[in-house]
Structure formats: C-alpha cells, structure tokens
Design an enzyme around this catalytic site. Structure first.
Site, PDB file in Angstrom:
ATOM      1  N   LYS A 143      21.009 -22.506 -69.461  1.00 24.34           N
ATOM      2  CA  LYS A 143      21.940 -22.458 -68.326  1.00 24.34           C
ATOM      3  C   LYS A 143      21.219 -21.781 -67.162  1.00 24.34           C
ATOM      4  O   LYS A 143      21.081 -20.561 -67.142  1.00 24.34           O
ATOM      5  CB  LYS A 143      23.193 -21.655 -68.688  1.00 24.34           C
ATOM      6  CG  LYS A 143      24.278 -21.782 -67.620  1.00 24.34           C
ATOM      7  CD  LYS A 143      25.164 -20.588 -67.511  1.00 24.34           C
ATOM      8  CE  LYS A 143      24.630 -19.524 -66.606  1.00 24.34           C
ATOM      9  NZ  LYS A 143      24.348 -19.928 -65.218  1.00 24.34           N
ATOM     10  N   GLU A 186      16.566  -9.238 -70.775  1.00 30.16           N
ATOM     11  CA  GLU A 186      15.690  -8.795 -69.678  1.00 30.16           C
ATOM     12  C   GLU A 186      16.607  -8.460 -68.521  1.00 30.16           C
ATOM     13  O   GLU A 186      17.110  -9.352 -67.842  1.00 30.16           O
ATOM     14  CB  GLU A 186      14.706  -9.907 -69.302  1.00 30.16           C
ATOM     15  CG  GLU A 186      13.746 -10.310 -70.407  1.00 30.16           C
ATOM     16  CD  GLU A 186      12.682  -9.259 -70.692  1.00 30.16           C
ATOM     17  OE1 GLU A 186      12.545  -8.297 -69.914  1.00 30.16           O
ATOM     18  OE2 GLU A 186      11.990  -9.409 -71.715  1.00 30.16           O
ATOM     19  N   CYS A 240      13.102  -7.959 -60.379  1.00 31.53           N
ATOM     20  CA  CYS A 240      13.478  -6.841 -61.249  1.00 31.53           C
ATOM     21  C   CYS A 240      12.355  -5.800 -61.258  1.00 31.53           C
ATOM     22  O   CYS A 240      12.588  -4.629 -61.498  1.00 31.53           O
ATOM     23  CB  CYS A 240      13.723  -7.340 -62.655  1.00 31.53           C
ATOM     24  SG  CYS A 240      12.350  -8.310 -63.283  1.00 31.53           S
ATOM     25  N   GLU A 263      19.773  -1.153 -57.665  1.00 33.43           N
ATOM     26  CA  GLU A 263      18.695  -2.102 -57.341  1.00 33.43           C
ATOM     27  C   GLU A 263      18.890  -2.562 -55.908  1.00 33.43           C
ATOM     28  O   GLU A 263      19.982  -3.025 -55.565  1.00 33.43           O
ATOM     29  CB  GLU A 263      18.809  -3.330 -58.239  1.00 33.43           C
ATOM     30  CG  GLU A 263      18.086  -3.220 -59.541  1.00 33.43           C
ATOM     31  CD  GLU A 263      18.028  -4.579 -60.233  1.00 33.43           C
ATOM     32  OE1 GLU A 263      19.089  -5.127 -60.561  1.00 33.43           O
ATOM     33  OE2 GLU A 263      16.919  -5.073 -60.463  1.00 33.43           O
TER      34      GLU A 263
END
Ligand code: NAP
Length: 491
Positions: free
Chosen positions: A185, A261, A295, A392
């Site tokens: 997906k 992850e 990331c 983040e």
C-alpha cells in the site's frame, strides 16, 4: 498549466489501476484518488482507490501465490531481482522524473534515490542464494540439531510518500528474496512510482500474485481488515510513530511479525575540534536533502559554544545560495514541500521557536505563489522548550542550539523519545568512539551527513522502530527459523 509532452507521455504510461493477482483493474466501488504535483498543486493523474474488499482480494492473491513462490529456486528469484535492477538502471531517468512530478524532490536527488532504491534489488538478489541453516550434534551427543530458515508468508507493506521508490524496494526486495509474497500500500500522495515499479517487476518476469498493489484513500479500514486476516503473516511499515503504534496494536491480535521504520529526531553534533568545512557540508546534506523531509534529517543542530557563531555564519552563507523552485528545473536544491499542511506545520514550528527567542538568519516564512514552497531556513539560538526540538520538523529548517561540553551534548542529544540516527563531527578519534557508545540511536554518521546504504542495517532504537532494513539483517525480517531434532544416526 500544460505539462511538456515527455512528462505527459510518462504519466500516461503509468497504469491507473490496482494490481491484484497479476491483473490491472479499477476499484470495486469505482473510487479514485487524485495525484498532485506539489510544485504546482495541479492534478497530474487519477488512479484507482482500493476498497476494503480490494485489499482482501490482494491478500488472497498473495496467499495463493505464496506456495509456488516460496518453492521457486533461490537462483530463479535472484535472477528476477537482478533483471529488475538492470531495468531500473536503464530507466533511471523516467523513474526520477516521475518521482519529482509526484513528490517534488529535485531531479538530481530523485536520480540519487533511483540508484539507492535499485541497490536493494541488487543487494538482495545477491543474498537470495545465501540463506543458510546449520546442522550439528546436540551437547549430549544423543541427537542431531537441524536449523532451517523459511519465508514467513504473505506480507503487508505500507510505505510513506517521502521516498516513493526506495521505501518500496527496501521492503519488496528482501521479501521476494526470502520467498515471501506481498501486498503493498503506497502513500496516497505518491502512488505512481510504486505502480510504475510493479509494471517493471512484471516485465522482469515476476509471476502473478507475488506483488500486489492497492493504493487507497481509506488506509485505516483496509489495513485493519488485512491485519485481522489470519492469512497475513507479517507487517512491514515505514511512516510516523503514531500510525506505527496504532498498527502495532492491530498486528498484536494476530501476533504478526513486524518491522517498523518510524519517525526520527536526529541530533547533529558539532564539537569544537570539528573540521567546520566537513561539518557544514554534512549539515547541508543531513538537513536539506529531500527538502528536509527525511526520517534521517538533522532535526537539532547542537554546536559547541566556541564555534557556534562561525558554524552558523558559514551554514547561512551556503543556505542562502540554495535555489528554490520546481524540482524539474536545473540547479534547484529546494523543491516544494509535499502539501499545504506541510508548509503550515513548518511555519508554525518556526513561529514557535522565534516567539521563544530564536533568531532567523535566513528564510523563515512561506513563499508566495503556486505550489507548496518553504525556503531553506536557518534559526540560531533555539531555546529549550521550542517545539521543533522535540517534534520532527519535516521541512528545510536548520535549528541551531549551543552546548558547553561533551556531557551536555550527549544529554541533549539523548533527550528524545526517538533514536533513529545521530551525526557527530569531531576530529578526535577517542571522542568519536565515546559518541558511538553514548548516543542512543540505531545509526550514526561520524563526520558524514548521510548514512543510508543497502548493505547496512537501517533502523532505529526507542520509538524510532523495530527491526532492520538492508544489510544481512534485512532478509531475516522475512524469514522464520525452524529447529528440528533427530536421533543420533549412529546410536
Ligand atoms: P504516515 O502518515 O504515518 O503515513 C505512512 C503510511 O501509512 C502511508 O502509506 C499512509 O497512508 C499510511 N497510513 C496512514 N494512516 C494509516 C492507518 N490508520 N492505517 C494504515 N496505514 C495508514 O507518515 P508519512 O507522513 O507518510 O511519512 C512521514 C513519516 O515517516 C515521518 O515520521 C518519517 O520520519 C517516517 N519515515 C520513517 C522512515 C524510517 O525508515 N524510519 C523512512 C521514511 C519516513 P496515506 O498516504 O493514505 O495516509
């Protein structure tokens, strides 16, 4: 705005359907999803959006294809992966352009991602025939212990939008190498690269049903149904920590194998004994690659108080020369962010930091006009309590804060729930070694601003995730171990 003919032709060559059991088809409920170019905000392609039923049909296809694929000799599986690598390398320019059109990254970086993403195909094609077991006497001498490795079964792979090709190949290649079949997906914002890659896998000779693609605008319900189905044996997810945590709960019901992850909050530490030229080069790479949407992006630049002003001045000078614009244009280093929400979030973090005492050295406000642009920004004197030190950033904003000694640098660096990667700049070997032992991250760049490599185990500590992708570790995420005991044949 009319796209150049070559771009139109490339977009038209990407299938607009779901890929289930080797067939391309529309959604069972006729739904579609628009894909936009973030440099203009315009729709560039409309593709099928899978229903829950389509997701389960894809799982059926993966489940039915599994026994034959698992039994396919390793060499044959390896050769398909190798052909895929060769085809991807031949078509690197098309894949790069497609990624730039749907995701926004500059073309040069998109080419870099094709090379990086392709390496997973090559690396795991080379690992396929090297899955081994062991055989030996038990310590008592009464039996023989046989340890064998087996593919875990049908896997569900969920990928994010920021690296549309590499996140797919980093999961698909080890899964196929291990003998697993998959349902993938892709992110709704960037499904075209994955679809185009699966067209390439078909051309490379991959049998029907081994890889199935279900783009959907309803990821929650579809994923929940797939994860609740006992035919599924593994989930591999790359994305944010909140979504990962929710998926882990769902995966717990079926006690599924999981690889997660998740998010990062990388410290980028510059000591007073660092080579500042190396540190500034590293900062440009670690912060501004992928327009800060990685990331692994340097989220907090912690710089020794004696060199912080010089580092900030040098970095600001370099950043002022980074050209912002559509990623398809030559010389561009800062493309658009993925959407308008990303621009608003980046700006909110900058405003918060400024309110708390940070100073803007360059950038610092959204760009006017079409597309989702935010200029490369340098913030100095970022104060404790600023949101961008704990969240983040996911945008091109370098947030710089000073530290006084090694212990303080370590304490600041580790003061986060995340633990994906850290960057350290020092010319002292002993200090570098101490940092390896003291920083709580799964990866570290010592005097370098990028660490990713298909041959290395990529992954995080703490809330940055579970498991590893790449390296020798990567294939074991898709294998399960069986131990068999037999009597001593001489007894
Ligand atoms: P995200 O919102 O978590 O989405 C990631 C994927 O999960 C997308 O495919 C998304 O689908 C899907 N998703 C969202 N909600 C879901 C649900 N309820 N059930 C099942 N799937 C769901 O993250 P993102 O914004 O795309 O990506 C950025 C994040 O990924 C950052 O936190 C970044 O650090 C992380 N990341 C980590 C790594 C790593 O290797 N550690 C690498 C790259 C990115 P839709 O697109 O349809 O929403």
């Amino acid at each position: 705005m009319t796209l150049p003919l070559a771009q139109q032709q490339l977009l038209a060559s990407v299938n607009d359907g779901l890929h289930i059991g080797g067939q391309w088809r529309g959604s069972s409920h006729g739904a579609t999803v628009d894909v936009r170019n973030p440099a203009t905000g315009e729709v560039i392609r409309t593709v099928a959006s899978a229903s829950v039923g389509d997701g389960l049909a894809a799982l059926t296809a993966a489940d039915e294809a599994f026994p034959a694929w698992a039994a396919t000799p390793a060499r044959e599986r390896a050769e398909i992966l190798r052909r895929a690598f060769d085809l991807l390398t031949e078509r690197a320019d098309d894949f790069a352009l497609l990624m730039t059109l749907e995701m926004g990254k500059p073309l040069g970086e998109a080419r870099g991602e094709v090379a990086y993403g392709g390496e997973f195909l090559r690396w795991f094609s080379e690992r396929t025939a090297h899955v081994t077991g062991r055989y030996g006497a038990n310590p008592e001498g009464s039996g023989r212990m046989i340890v064998t490795q087996h593919p875990v079964g049908p896997c569900y792979l969920i990928t994010p939008w920021n690296f549309p090709l590499a996140m797919a190949t980093r999961k698909i290649a080890p899964a196929l190498a291990a003998g697993c079949t998959v349902v993938i997906k892709p992110a709704t914002l960037t499904p075209l690269t994955t679809t185009y890659f699966v067209q390439l896998l078909q051309e490379a000779g991959l049998p029907a049903g081994v890889v199935n693609v279900v783009t959907t605008s309803v990821p929650g319900p579809m994923s929940e149904a797939i994860l609740a189905d006992p035919r599924l044996r593994k989930l591999s997810f790359t994305g944010s920590t909140p979504v990962g945590r929710q998926l882990l709960k769902q995966a717990a019901q079926g006690v599924l194998r999981t690889s997660m992850e998740l998010g990062g909050n990388a410290p980028f530490i510059v000591f007073d004994d660092a080579d500042l030229d190396k540190a500034v080069d590293g900062a440009i790479l670690a912060k501004f690659r992928n327009i800060g949407q990685a990331c692994t992006a340097a989220n907090r630049m912690l710089v020794h108080v004696d060199v912080v002003e010089e580092f900030t001045a040098r970095l600001t000078e370099r950043v002022e020369n980074l050209v912002m614009g559509p990623g398809t244009e030559p010389g561009v280093a800062i493309g658009p962010l993925i959407d308008d929400r990303a621009v608003a979030k980046t700006d909110e973090l900058v405003r918060d930091a400024v309110t708390r005492g940070a100073s803007i050295r360059t950038g610092g406000a959204p760009a006017d006009g079409h597309g989702y642009f935010y200029p490369a920004t340098v913030l100095a004197d970022v104060q404790p309590g600023s949101a961008l030190l704990t969240e983040e950033i996911f945008g091109p904003v370098a947030a710089i804060a000073p530290f006084r000694d090694e212990d303080e640098a370590v304490a600041l660096a580790n003061a986060t729930e995340y633990g994906l990667v850290s960057y350290v700049f020092t010319e002292s070997l002993a200090r570098g070694q101490r940092m390896i032992e003291r920083l709580e991250t799964g990866m570290m760049g010592l005097n370098v601003g990028a660490v990713s490599n298909a041959a290395a185990p990529f992954g995080g500590w703490k809330m940055s995730g579970l498991g590893r992708e790449g390296g020798d570790e990567g294939i074991h995420e898709y294998l399960q171990t069986k131990y068999t005991l037999t009597p001593n044949p001489f007894a």
